[in-house]
Design an enzyme around this catalytic site. Structure first.
Site, PDB file in Angstrom:
ATOM      1  N   THR A  18       0.777  -1.599   0.217  1.00  0.00           N
ATOM      2  CA  THR A  18       0.190  -0.108   0.398  1.00  0.00           C
ATOM      3  C   THR A  18       0.206   1.446  -0.228  1.00  0.00           C
ATOM      4  O   THR A  18       0.241   2.352  -0.930  1.00  0.00           O
ATOM      5  CB  THR A  18      -0.577  -0.266   0.774  1.00  0.00           C
ATOM      6  OG1 THR A  18      -1.548  -1.092   1.574  1.00  0.00           O
ATOM      7  CG2 THR A  18      -1.580   1.127   1.595  1.00  0.00           C
ATOM      8  N   VAL A  19       1.575   0.989   1.212  1.00  0.00           N
ATOM      9  CA  VAL A  19       2.406   2.684   0.869  1.00  0.00           C
ATOM     10  C   VAL A  19       3.781   2.655   0.321  1.00  0.00           C
ATOM     11  O   VAL A  19       3.613   3.821  -0.877  1.00  0.00           O
ATOM     12  CB  VAL A  19       3.783   2.720   2.499  1.00  0.00           C
ATOM     13  CG1 VAL A  19       4.686   3.966   2.901  1.00  0.00           C
ATOM     14  CG2 VAL A  19       2.502   2.547   3.566  1.00  0.00           C
ATOM     15  N   LYS A 111       8.506   1.546  12.054  1.00  0.00           N
ATOM     16  CA  LYS A 111       8.506   1.868  13.476  1.00  0.00           C
ATOM     17  C   LYS A 111       9.580   1.137  14.336  1.00  0.00           C
ATOM     18  O   LYS A 111       9.729   0.903  15.017  1.00  0.00           O
ATOM     19  CB  LYS A 111       7.482   2.464  14.284  1.00  0.00           C
ATOM     20  CG  LYS A 111       6.015   0.893  13.109  1.00  0.00           C
ATOM     21  CD  LYS A 111       4.365   1.787  13.391  1.00  0.00           C
ATOM     22  CE  LYS A 111       4.808   1.832  11.628  1.00  0.00           C
ATOM     23  NZ  LYS A 111       3.605   2.664  11.315  1.00  0.00           N
ATOM     24  N   GLU A 135       9.443  10.248   8.962  1.00  0.00           N
ATOM     25  CA  GLU A 135       7.784  10.572   9.453  1.00  0.00           C
ATOM     26  C   GLU A 135       7.057   9.621   9.278  1.00  0.00           C
ATOM     27  O   GLU A 135       6.298   9.670   9.302  1.00  0.00           O
ATOM     28  CB  GLU A 135       7.702  11.711   8.630  1.00  0.00           C
ATOM     29  CG  GLU A 135       6.618  12.312   8.981  1.00  0.00           C
ATOM     30  CD  GLU A 135       6.488  13.582  10.339  1.00  0.00           C
ATOM     31  OE1 GLU A 135       5.956  12.778  11.167  1.00  0.00           O
ATOM     32  OE2 GLU A 135       7.381  14.306  10.373  1.00  0.00           O
ATOM     33  N   ILE A 142       0.053  12.953   9.843  1.00  0.00           N
ATOM     34  CA  ILE A 142       0.568  13.386  10.365  1.00  0.00           C
ATOM     35  C   ILE A 142       2.012  13.971  10.514  1.00  0.00           C
ATOM     36  O   ILE A 142       2.800  13.271  11.261  1.00  0.00           O
ATOM     37  CB  ILE A 142       0.116  13.231  12.299  1.00  0.00           C
ATOM     38  CG1 ILE A 142      -1.394  12.660  12.279  1.00  0.00           C
ATOM     39  CG2 ILE A 142       0.240  14.910  12.746  1.00  0.00           C
ATOM     40  CD1 ILE A 142      -2.162  12.540  13.840  1.00  0.00           C
ATOM     41  N   LYS A 211       5.563   3.254  18.627  1.00  0.00           N
ATOM     42  CA  LYS A 211       6.101   5.005  17.598  1.00  0.00           C
ATOM     43  C   LYS A 211       6.092   5.401  18.979  1.00  0.00           C
ATOM     44  O   LYS A 211       7.118   6.774  19.036  1.00  0.00           O
ATOM     45  CB  LYS A 211       4.367   5.582  17.463  1.00  0.00           C
ATOM     46  CG  LYS A 211       4.564   4.136  16.281  1.00  0.00           C
ATOM     47  CD  LYS A 211       2.294   4.459  15.087  1.00  0.00           C
ATOM     48  CE  LYS A 211       2.195   3.414  14.613  1.00  0.00           C
ATOM     49  NZ  LYS A 211       1.047   3.374  14.207  1.00  0.00           N
ATOM     50  N   GLY A 308      -3.221   4.185   6.254  1.00  0.00           N
ATOM     51  CA  GLY A 308      -3.122   4.613   5.195  1.00  0.00           C
ATOM     52  C   GLY A 308      -2.005   4.669   3.280  1.00  0.00           C
ATOM     53  O   GLY A 308      -1.336   5.077   3.970  1.00  0.00           O
TER      54      GLY A 308
END
Lengths: 435, 435
Positions: A18-19, A111, A135, A142, A211, A308
């Site tokens: 997905t990413v 992470k 990030e 965010i 995280k 997402g």
């Protein structure tokens, strides 16, 4: 000279889930916009994934293919190794190490990798004059790593908090909205595809704990210490406590708190009560929220999608554009060798606690509970008896909100409760985090 | 080599009011922390203000003094000119121009200066290979310029919204909480020192409009166009509408909206209704909130203190640390010469509207109003008649929430209302922003 004449920044993307596909789409869709903002084009030169034949939602024909992410990481036509495979060992680690050794910068969404190997990887990167940016690893879209590492860099940070696992927040808010027990909503979430292959990464708090440990390292200038995070998942949060807490003006969240005080470093990822009307209390569904507290800035609250394709790829691209612009911040905000070994706090900062005890309906039962609390040094802020209509009407549920107490004192009180002879079942104690 | 052996970044601070003194305090208090994070020390070499004899809450004895900020800006021992004087012309402008001409980077908290002269200053800075950073100019301690310019740089931004004047939000939420009229709370705010010397900068929406115009330039890659911001202050917001809107599930905010669509660029700083349960709707008191919407990231919400010594100085220091680290982003995110002349939208995007009309209690009055709306092409989503107990019981207050309508259609309907002969006073129309 136009930007198109300047050498492009060349990405190699390892991982086409997905990413990874999200990153490909942004690079393709916004080539001109990104070149204008970066001062140079950003291009993809090569990609890597396990299965080349898999049908993917993007045209990859212009990119070289590597079956082995290590080979991708070592390619001469890759400036930045984008690691979006996942997994804290195995190929992700090997390829990241290879990229650093080959003198590449790294942008990662991983992470788990950084929570387990962040110090060694940061040291290796710096030894090669490279940086690791991540990030996308914390709170999805965010820009919280940037806010903490750069925007608030003039502050001594006192506390970082957050709801950083959307699946857990979905489950908890859905339980409350629909009045459903944990098991039912867990199953719903599984069927909706919201859970990791190993659901304990989500509901056990591990993913969110990873995280939190990264945020703590930046906030306090300490080595990543995921093994020192107090972890408790949401599997024991009952719909009964959700409802009773709500009646008293609180919502239950899987809340991460990293805090530096005279006691040392506290890192907790545990279910907590927060005031229902606070930003954290109002957070619904899969959205993430991170709260940063600094000595000059006060409290900053950041809210947005925590997962997402689009949000995570947005974070990866933010890092890539920083590198294209020449902004190179040390992995955890200061040089890795200067990160201190954190002294873990022996005890958590005292806090009010929510206690739920079920008592036999005997004269003096409540007094015995109150006495136990007094003997444990805990004073009572609110007490409420719930008279439940039902079959076992010999039992009474008593809710208590204490004044600030240490976890040790609460454990002491719970042990004393057990000796009173008036308890039914096991009492529940949940920390109320002051937000 | 330790950081102390690397050449420090030398600040010259022009303006020793709240913000300037806040910067001095951070530099003095966190010298080691900042050096570790920046990779080099950040020091103050010189300061400037109008009155040297004034008693200030910081020890300035180690710094050279300049009476003239232009002289400060030109000093050989200043690398970064920190402009925290304020004012969009006069000394602030002259000194900033002098600093750029002398080859200094600029960090400024001056929204008015950039709203009026941002394009020329950005071009001048780039011609000298310098940048202007202005995190402190928008939303105080919230790192929103950084989030927008850097963190979300991989997104096409569709809309930026925000509550960016804490005084206005204080007044509106205090009116609602206490049930007090505007004039009373305005006077309270004045006595509390919350208002600018020229209160119209706050309550007229000008200060917030300056901020919005800077965000719009970054978001859409357009030249700062403060003169194209539709400005309406809060002076006409009545406690009656605040209460009636609340009953219908809305709060009234002075909301900035910058939006790019096929219509062109819209910039509005006007009172709007927002859903009471939305993050913007829940914002109380002097806190600021900015909402950023991008095509990949979705919606990011940032919340924090919008003013004050600590928060604003925190933002200044974040910029200074960026410069010390060598992160140099173009003033508005892309080179100034590439910023497009924005095409201002001829009409705002349609939105639902809140309408309050007072009608003579005559048969058919309501039907006449509904007819006017239909003739203007506006359909009604909700209608509610308020029967106010009172002396003038011949009048009826009618609240309407329309479906989406253009401002022109709403104006048309309002004109038609005037011709019905059933109106009492002037009807009220307030946009409902979909957040």
């Amino acid at each position: 000279m136009t930007t198109s004449e300047i050498a492009p920044l060349r990405l190699g993307i390892a991982g086409l889930g997905t990413v990874g596909i999200g990153v490909v789409k942004i690079v393709q869709r916004h080539a001109d916009l990104i070149a204008a903002r970066s001062g140079r084009p950003i291009v993809i030169t090569a990609v890597s994934a396990r299965d080349r034949s898999k049908n993917r939602d993007a045209d990859l024909s212009a990119y070289a293919w590597e079956d082995d992410p290590v080979a991708l990481a070592q390619r001469g036509d890759v400036d930045v190794f984008v690691e979006v495979m996942g997994g804290h060992d195995g190929p992700a680690k090997a390829a990241t190490e290879a990229a650093i050794a080959a003198g590449k910068d790294v942008v990662t969404a991983n992470k788990a990798l950084l929570a387990h190997h962040g110090q060694a990887l940061a040291e290796a990167a710096e030894a090669h004059g490279r940086v690791i940016r991540f990030e996308a690893a914390v709170a999805g879209g965010i820009p919280v790593i940037k806010a903490l590492t750069e925007g608030l860099a003039g502050n001594r940070i006192s506390r970082v908090m957050g709801v950083m696992n959307g699946t857990c927040n979905y489950i908890l808010t859905r339980m409350q909205a629909a009045g459903l027990p944990y098991e039912t909503v867990f199953e719903e979430a599984r069927q909706l595809g919201y859970l990791e292959a190993d659901p304990n990464l989500d509901v056990g708090g591990i993913d969110a704990g990873h995280k939190l440990s990264l945020l703590a390292a930046i906030a306090f200038g300490t080595r990543v210490s995921f093994d020192k995070v107090e972890l408790e998942g949401i599997g024991n949060v009952s719909i009964e406590d959700i409802n009773l807490a709500d009646d008293m003006g609180y919502h239950i969240k899987l809340l991460g708190v990293a805090q530096m005080s005279g006691r040392g470093l506290e890192q907790r990822m545990t279910p907590c009560l927060v005031p229902a009307e606070s930003p954290l209390g109002q957070l619904q569904g899969g959205t993430n929220m991170v709260v940063l507290e600094g000595d000059s800035v006060g409290q900053i609250v950041l809210r947005g999608p925590g997962a997402g394709e689009g949000p995570t790829a947005s974070a990866v691209m933010g890092d890539a554009i920083d590198l294209a612009r020449g902004c190179r911040v040390p992995t955890f905000g200061i040089p890795a060798a200067q990160l201190a070994q954190p002294v873990a706090a022996r005890a958590a900062t005292p806090a009010p606690y929510y206690l739920r005890v079920t008592l036999l309906d005997k004269p003096g039962a409540l007094a015995k509970i109150a006495t136990c609390l007094g003997e444990a040094g805990i004073s009572i802020d609110q007490m409420r008896q719930i008279n439940q209509p039902g079959e076992e009407d010999d039992d009474a549920i008593v809710l208590l909100v204490t004044h600030k107490a240490s976890p040790a004192d609460v454990a002491d009180a719970m042990a004393r409760f057990a000796g009173t002879g008036v308890m039914v079942g096991t009492p529940v104690a949940i920390r109320i985090e002051e937000v």
